[in-house]
Design a protein around this motif. Sequence first.
Motif, PDB file in Angstrom:
ATOM      1  N   PRO A  51       0.806  -1.227   0.000  1.00 22.53           N
ATOM      2  CA  PRO A  51       0.000   0.000   0.000  1.00 22.53           C
ATOM      3  C   PRO A  51       0.838   1.276   0.000  1.00 22.53           C
ATOM      4  CG  PRO A  51      -0.842  -1.566   1.617  1.00 22.53           C
ATOM      5  CD  PRO A  51       0.470  -2.101   1.141  1.00 22.53           C
ATOM      6  N   GLU A  52       1.972   1.255   0.697  1.00 25.71           N
ATOM      7  CA  GLU A  52       2.830   2.442   0.755  1.00 25.71           C
ATOM      8  C   GLU A  52       3.386   2.770  -0.626  1.00 25.71           C
ATOM      9  OE1 GLU A  52       6.862   4.127   2.978  1.00 25.71           O
ATOM     10  OE2 GLU A  52       6.128   2.110   3.430  1.00 25.71           O
ATOM     11  N   VAL A  54       2.076   1.949  -3.529  1.00 28.99           N
ATOM     12  CA  VAL A  54       0.967   2.412  -4.370  1.00 28.99           C
ATOM     13  C   VAL A  54       0.667   3.884  -4.089  1.00 28.99           C
ATOM     14  CG1 VAL A  54      -1.500   2.166  -4.846  1.00 28.99           C
ATOM     15  CG2 VAL A  54      -0.058   0.133  -4.668  1.00 28.99           C
ATOM     16  N   GLU A  55       0.612   4.270  -2.818  1.00 34.22           N
ATOM     17  CA  GLU A  55       0.301   5.654  -2.462  1.00 34.22           C
ATOM     18  C   GLU A  55       1.384   6.610  -2.952  1.00 34.22           C
ATOM     19  OE1 GLU A  55      -2.543   6.981  -1.316  1.00 34.22           O
ATOM     20  OE2 GLU A  55      -3.241   4.918  -1.656  1.00 34.22           O
ATOM     21  N   LYS A  56       2.640   6.196  -2.830  1.00 31.71           N
ATOM     22  CA  LYS A  56       3.741   7.032  -3.336  1.00 31.71           C
ATOM     23  C   LYS A  56       3.658   7.166  -4.857  1.00 31.71           C
ATOM     24  CE  LYS A  56       7.867   6.272  -1.378  1.00 31.71           C
ATOM     25  NZ  LYS A  56       8.993   5.516  -0.770  1.00 31.71           N
ATOM     26  N   SER A  57       3.271   6.080  -5.517  1.00 30.59           N
ATOM     27  CA  SER A  57       3.132   6.092  -6.975  1.00 30.59           C
ATOM     28  C   SER A  57       2.024   7.053  -7.397  1.00 30.59           C
ATOM     29  CB  SER A  57       2.813   4.681  -7.489  1.00 30.59           C
ATOM     30  OG  SER A  57       3.857   3.780  -7.194  1.00 30.59           O
ATOM     31  N   LYS A  58       0.904   6.982  -6.694  1.00 26.27           N
ATOM     32  CA  LYS A  58      -0.231   7.850  -7.011  1.00 26.27           C
ATOM     33  C   LYS A  58       0.139   9.324  -6.805  1.00 26.27           C
ATOM     34  CE  LYS A  58      -4.204   6.296  -5.233  1.00 26.27           C
ATOM     35  NZ  LYS A  58      -5.097   5.565  -4.294  1.00 26.27           N
ATOM     36  N   LYS A  59       0.793   9.607  -5.683  1.00 25.68           N
ATOM     37  CA  LYS A  59       1.188  10.987  -5.390  1.00 25.68           C
ATOM     38  C   LYS A  59       2.149  11.520  -6.450  1.00 25.68           C
ATOM     39  CE  LYS A  59       3.221  13.911  -1.779  1.00 25.68           C
ATOM     40  NZ  LYS A  59       3.832  13.930  -0.420  1.00 25.68           N
ATOM     41  N   ASN A  80      -6.981   2.780  -8.679  1.00 26.90           N
ATOM     42  CA  ASN A  80      -5.844   3.683  -8.491  1.00 26.90           C
ATOM     43  C   ASN A  80      -5.781   4.721  -9.610  1.00 26.90           C
ATOM     44  OD1 ASN A  80      -5.043   2.312  -6.164  1.00 26.90           O
ATOM     45  ND2 ASN A  80      -3.733   0.893  -7.292  1.00 26.90           N
ATOM     46  N   ASP A 133      -8.451   7.248  -9.003  1.00 24.28           N
ATOM     47  CA  ASP A 133      -8.056   8.128  -7.894  1.00 24.28           C
ATOM     48  C   ASP A 133      -7.102   9.217  -8.384  1.00 24.28           C
ATOM     49  OD1 ASP A 133      -9.564   6.649  -6.118  1.00 24.28           O
ATOM     50  OD2 ASP A 133      -7.853   5.575  -5.245  1.00 24.28           O
ATOM     51  N   GLU A 161      -7.803  13.312  -8.500  1.00 28.08           N
ATOM     52  CA  GLU A 161      -7.041  14.197  -7.609  1.00 28.08           C
ATOM     53  C   GLU A 161      -6.122  15.163  -8.363  1.00 28.08           C
ATOM     54  OE1 GLU A 161      -4.967  11.568  -4.965  1.00 28.08           O
ATOM     55  OE2 GLU A 161      -6.821  10.531  -4.387  1.00 28.08           O
TER      56      GLU A 161
END
Length: 257
Positions: free
Chosen positions: A56-57, A59-64, A103, A106, A110
Amino acid sequence: LGITAIQIFASAPGNWNPPKATHEDGKVFGEACRSEGITHIFFHSIYLINLASDNPELVEKSKKSLVTALNLNASMGGNGVIFHVGSSKLNTFDDVKTNVIKNINDIIGESDPKSTLIIETNAGQGNNIGSTFEEVAIMVEGVKDKSRIGVCLDTAHTFASGYDLVNVGPQKIFEEFDQKIGLKYLKAIHCNDSKTEFNSRVDRHENIGLGKIGDKPFEQMLHLPELAYVPFVLEVPGIEGGGPDFANVARLKKLGG
Protein backbone atom coordinates in the motif's frame (compact mmCIF):
# COMPACT_ATOMS: atom_id res chain seq x y z
CA LEU A 1 16.86 18.83 -34.24
CA GLY A 2 13.85 20.08 -36.18
CA ILE A 3 11.37 18.48 -33.78
CA THR A 4 7.84 19.38 -32.72
CA ALA A 5 7.38 17.01 -29.73
CA ILE A 6 9.44 16.32 -26.62
CA GLN A 7 9.30 13.92 -23.70
CA ILE A 8 11.06 14.89 -20.48
CA PHE A 9 11.05 13.96 -16.80
CA ALA A 10 9.38 16.15 -14.19
CA SER A 11 12.03 15.00 -11.70
CA ALA A 12 14.93 12.55 -11.44
CA PRO A 13 13.43 9.23 -12.65
CA GLY A 14 15.23 6.99 -10.16
CA ASN A 15 13.94 8.42 -6.89
CA TRP A 16 10.80 9.75 -5.22
CA ASN A 17 11.96 13.37 -4.88
CA PRO A 18 9.28 15.80 -6.10
CA PRO A 19 9.91 18.16 -9.03
CA LYS A 20 11.90 21.29 -8.28
CA ALA A 21 10.04 23.26 -10.96
CA THR A 22 7.08 25.37 -9.82
CA HIS A 23 3.84 25.78 -11.74
CA GLU A 24 5.04 29.23 -12.77
CA ASP A 25 8.22 27.61 -14.14
CA GLY A 26 5.99 25.19 -16.03
CA LYS A 27 3.96 28.01 -17.57
CA VAL A 28 7.13 29.82 -18.72
CA PHE A 29 8.61 26.59 -20.09
CA GLY A 30 5.45 25.70 -21.99
CA GLU A 31 5.25 29.14 -23.59
CA ALA A 32 8.94 28.96 -24.56
CA CYS A 33 8.45 25.55 -26.18
CA ARG A 34 5.49 26.70 -28.25
CA SER A 35 7.37 29.80 -29.38
CA GLU A 36 10.01 27.45 -30.82
CA GLY A 37 7.52 25.19 -32.59
CA ILE A 38 7.29 22.48 -29.92
CA THR A 39 3.58 21.62 -30.05
CA HIS A 40 3.59 18.54 -27.79
CA ILE A 41 5.15 18.29 -24.32
CA PHE A 42 5.00 14.91 -22.58
CA PHE A 43 6.35 13.85 -19.22
CA HIS A 44 7.53 10.31 -18.64
CA SER A 45 6.85 9.29 -15.07
CA ILE A 46 9.60 8.17 -12.72
CA TYR A 47 10.63 4.51 -13.05
CA LEU A 48 9.48 3.50 -9.56
CA ILE A 49 5.74 3.68 -10.24
CA ASN A 50 3.73 0.54 -9.50
CA LEU A 51 -0.06 0.72 -9.33
CA ALA A 52 -0.32 -3.08 -9.26
CA SER A 53 1.78 -3.62 -6.13
CA ASP A 54 0.42 -5.34 -3.01
CA ASN A 55 2.43 -2.82 -0.95
CA PRO A 56 0.00 0.00 0.00
CA GLU A 57 2.83 2.44 0.75
CA LEU A 58 4.36 1.94 -2.71
CA VAL A 59 0.97 2.41 -4.37
CA GLU A 60 0.30 5.65 -2.46
CA LYS A 61 3.74 7.03 -3.34
CA SER A 62 3.13 6.09 -6.97
CA LYS A 63 -0.23 7.85 -7.01
CA LYS A 64 1.19 10.99 -5.39
CA SER A 65 4.07 11.09 -7.88
CA LEU A 66 1.73 10.81 -10.84
CA VAL A 67 -0.65 13.47 -9.51
CA THR A 68 2.27 15.87 -9.01
CA ALA A 69 3.58 15.22 -12.53
CA LEU A 70 0.12 15.62 -14.06
CA ASN A 71 -0.38 18.97 -12.32
CA LEU A 72 3.01 20.29 -13.48
CA ASN A 73 2.44 19.07 -17.03
CA ALA A 74 -0.93 20.82 -17.07
CA SER A 75 0.71 24.08 -15.98
CA MET A 76 2.85 23.84 -19.14
CA GLY A 77 -0.18 23.29 -21.33
CA GLY A 78 1.35 19.86 -21.91
CA ASN A 79 -0.12 16.73 -23.44
CA GLY A 80 0.12 14.28 -20.58
CA VAL A 81 2.19 11.97 -18.40
CA ILE A 82 3.24 8.64 -19.89
CA PHE A 83 3.74 5.85 -17.35
CA HIS A 84 4.22 2.11 -16.89
CA VAL A 85 1.42 0.64 -14.78
CA GLY A 86 3.76 -1.72 -12.89
CA SER A 87 3.97 -5.41 -12.11
CA SER A 88 1.86 -7.75 -10.02
CA LYS A 89 4.62 -10.14 -8.95
CA LEU A 90 2.87 -13.47 -8.30
CA ASN A 91 -0.63 -12.24 -9.14
CA THR A 92 -2.32 -12.30 -12.55
CA PHE A 93 -3.80 -9.31 -14.32
CA ASP A 94 -7.27 -10.52 -13.38
CA ASP A 95 -6.23 -10.53 -9.72
CA VAL A 96 -5.10 -6.89 -9.73
CA LYS A 97 -7.12 -5.15 -12.45
CA THR A 98 -9.82 -3.87 -10.07
CA ASN A 99 -7.26 -2.22 -7.79
CA VAL A 100 -5.27 -0.84 -10.72
CA ILE A 101 -8.39 0.75 -12.23
CA LYS A 102 -9.34 2.22 -8.84
CA ASN A 103 -5.84 3.68 -8.49
CA ILE A 104 -6.02 5.23 -11.97
CA ASN A 105 -9.40 6.76 -11.19
CA ASP A 106 -8.06 8.13 -7.89
CA ILE A 107 -5.12 9.76 -9.69
CA ILE A 108 -7.36 11.34 -12.32
CA GLY A 109 -9.79 12.53 -9.66
CA GLU A 110 -7.04 14.20 -7.61
CA SER A 111 -5.19 15.92 -10.47
CA ASP A 112 -5.67 18.95 -12.71
CA PRO A 113 -8.71 18.43 -15.00
CA LYS A 114 -6.62 19.69 -17.94
CA SER A 115 -4.13 16.82 -17.56
CA THR A 116 -4.01 13.44 -19.30
CA LEU A 117 -2.73 10.17 -17.86
CA ILE A 118 -1.22 7.96 -20.57
CA ILE A 119 -0.73 4.19 -20.19
CA GLU A 120 2.34 2.87 -22.02
CA THR A 121 2.37 -0.59 -23.56
CA ASN A 122 5.23 -2.73 -22.26
CA ALA A 123 7.37 -5.58 -23.53
CA GLY A 124 5.75 -8.27 -21.37
CA GLN A 125 8.73 -8.92 -19.12
CA GLY A 126 7.97 -10.46 -15.75
CA ASN A 127 4.41 -9.89 -14.58
CA ASN A 128 4.17 -6.36 -15.92
CA ILE A 129 0.69 -5.04 -16.57
CA GLY A 130 -0.30 -3.76 -20.02
CA SER A 131 1.69 -5.83 -22.51
CA THR A 132 -1.43 -6.79 -24.49
CA PHE A 133 -4.06 -4.62 -26.13
CA GLU A 134 -6.69 -6.58 -24.21
CA GLU A 135 -5.23 -5.61 -20.82
CA VAL A 136 -4.88 -1.97 -21.83
CA ALA A 137 -8.45 -1.95 -23.14
CA ILE A 138 -9.79 -3.24 -19.81
CA MET A 139 -7.97 -0.50 -17.91
CA VAL A 140 -9.17 2.23 -20.28
CA GLU A 141 -12.72 0.92 -20.12
CA GLY A 142 -12.62 1.12 -16.32
CA VAL A 143 -11.72 4.82 -16.28
CA LYS A 144 -14.68 7.00 -15.35
CA ASP A 145 -13.54 10.16 -17.13
CA LYS A 146 -12.46 8.92 -20.56
CA SER A 147 -11.34 12.42 -21.57
CA ARG A 148 -8.46 12.13 -19.08
CA ILE A 149 -6.96 8.81 -20.19
CA GLY A 150 -4.74 7.90 -23.14
CA VAL A 151 -2.38 5.24 -24.44
CA CYS A 152 1.20 5.36 -25.72
CA LEU A 153 2.25 2.52 -28.00
CA ASP A 154 5.96 1.74 -27.82
CA THR A 155 7.08 0.01 -31.04
CA ALA A 156 9.97 -1.89 -29.42
CA HIS A 157 7.76 -3.05 -26.54
CA THR A 158 4.90 -3.99 -28.86
CA PHE A 159 7.22 -6.03 -31.09
CA ALA A 160 8.84 -7.75 -28.10
CA SER A 161 5.46 -8.56 -26.56
CA GLY A 162 4.24 -10.47 -29.60
CA TYR A 163 2.81 -8.00 -32.12
CA ASP A 164 4.68 -8.65 -35.37
CA LEU A 165 5.34 -5.25 -36.91
CA VAL A 166 7.64 -6.87 -39.49
CA ASN A 167 5.61 -9.72 -41.01
CA VAL A 168 2.05 -8.75 -40.07
CA GLY A 169 2.85 -5.07 -40.52
CA PRO A 170 1.83 -1.82 -38.82
CA GLN A 171 -1.49 -1.43 -40.64
CA LYS A 172 -2.89 -4.68 -39.24
CA ILE A 173 -1.41 -4.01 -35.79
CA PHE A 174 -3.01 -0.57 -35.58
CA GLU A 175 -6.30 -1.94 -36.91
CA GLU A 176 -6.23 -4.39 -33.99
CA PHE A 177 -5.36 -1.54 -31.63
CA ASP A 178 -8.37 0.41 -32.94
CA GLN A 179 -10.71 -2.56 -32.58
CA LYS A 180 -9.64 -3.42 -29.03
CA ILE A 181 -8.71 -0.04 -27.51
CA GLY A 182 -9.65 2.70 -29.97
CA LEU A 183 -7.29 4.96 -31.91
CA LYS A 184 -8.95 7.97 -30.28
CA TYR A 185 -7.02 7.05 -27.13
CA LEU A 186 -3.62 6.90 -28.91
CA LYS A 187 -1.84 10.02 -27.64
CA ALA A 188 1.76 9.18 -28.62
CA ILE A 189 3.99 6.55 -30.22
CA HIS A 190 7.37 5.75 -28.75
CA CYS A 191 9.25 5.13 -31.97
CA ASN A 192 12.07 2.69 -31.17
CA ASP A 193 13.73 -0.20 -32.96
CA SER A 194 14.35 -3.36 -30.91
CA LYS A 195 17.64 -5.02 -30.00
CA THR A 196 15.75 -8.22 -29.16
CA GLU A 197 13.82 -10.68 -31.34
CA PHE A 198 10.09 -10.72 -31.98
CA ASN A 199 8.15 -12.00 -28.94
CA SER A 200 11.32 -11.95 -26.80
CA ARG A 201 9.46 -10.21 -23.96
CA VAL A 202 12.68 -8.28 -23.31
CA ASP A 203 12.79 -4.46 -23.37
CA ARG A 204 15.90 -3.26 -25.24
CA HIS A 205 15.74 -0.26 -27.56
CA GLU A 206 17.84 0.21 -30.71
CA ASN A 207 18.38 3.08 -33.15
CA ILE A 208 15.93 3.34 -36.03
CA GLY A 209 16.63 0.76 -38.75
CA LEU A 210 19.47 -0.94 -36.87
CA GLY A 211 17.45 -3.45 -34.86
CA LYS A 212 15.17 -6.42 -35.41
CA ILE A 213 12.29 -4.26 -36.66
CA GLY A 214 14.25 -2.49 -39.40
CA ASP A 215 13.37 0.43 -41.66
CA LYS A 216 10.33 -0.88 -43.54
CA PRO A 217 7.79 -1.05 -40.68
CA PHE A 218 8.66 2.51 -39.64
CA GLU A 219 8.27 3.70 -43.23
CA GLN A 220 4.87 1.99 -43.41
CA MET A 221 3.83 3.42 -40.05
CA LEU A 222 4.77 6.96 -41.06
CA HIS A 223 2.52 6.69 -44.11
CA LEU A 224 -0.60 5.49 -42.27
CA PRO A 225 -3.13 8.35 -42.59
CA GLU A 226 -4.78 7.44 -39.28
CA LEU A 227 -1.49 8.22 -37.50
CA ALA A 228 -0.87 11.54 -39.24
CA TYR A 229 -1.67 13.58 -36.12
CA VAL A 230 -0.06 11.27 -33.54
CA PRO A 231 3.30 12.55 -32.21
CA PHE A 232 6.25 10.17 -32.53
CA VAL A 233 8.82 10.26 -29.71
CA LEU A 234 12.27 8.67 -29.90
CA GLU A 235 13.72 6.74 -26.95
CA VAL A 236 16.74 5.35 -28.78
CA PRO A 237 20.34 4.97 -27.54
CA GLY A 238 21.67 7.37 -30.20
CA ILE A 239 24.33 6.68 -32.80
CA GLU A 240 27.07 7.79 -30.41
CA GLY A 241 25.29 6.63 -27.27
CA GLY A 242 23.91 9.99 -26.17
CA GLY A 243 20.23 9.27 -26.63
CA PRO A 244 17.84 10.58 -29.32
CA ASP A 245 19.83 12.58 -31.86
CA PHE A 246 19.66 14.31 -35.22
CA ALA A 247 20.64 11.11 -37.07
CA ASN A 248 17.59 9.23 -35.78
CA VAL A 249 15.26 12.18 -36.38
CA ALA A 250 16.61 12.52 -39.93
CA ARG A 251 16.18 8.76 -40.51
CA LEU A 252 12.51 8.96 -39.57
CA LYS A 253 11.94 12.09 -41.66
CA LYS A 254 13.51 10.38 -44.67
CA LEU A 255 11.37 7.27 -44.18
CA GLY A 256 8.27 9.44 -43.84
CA GLY A 257 9.12 11.68 -46.79
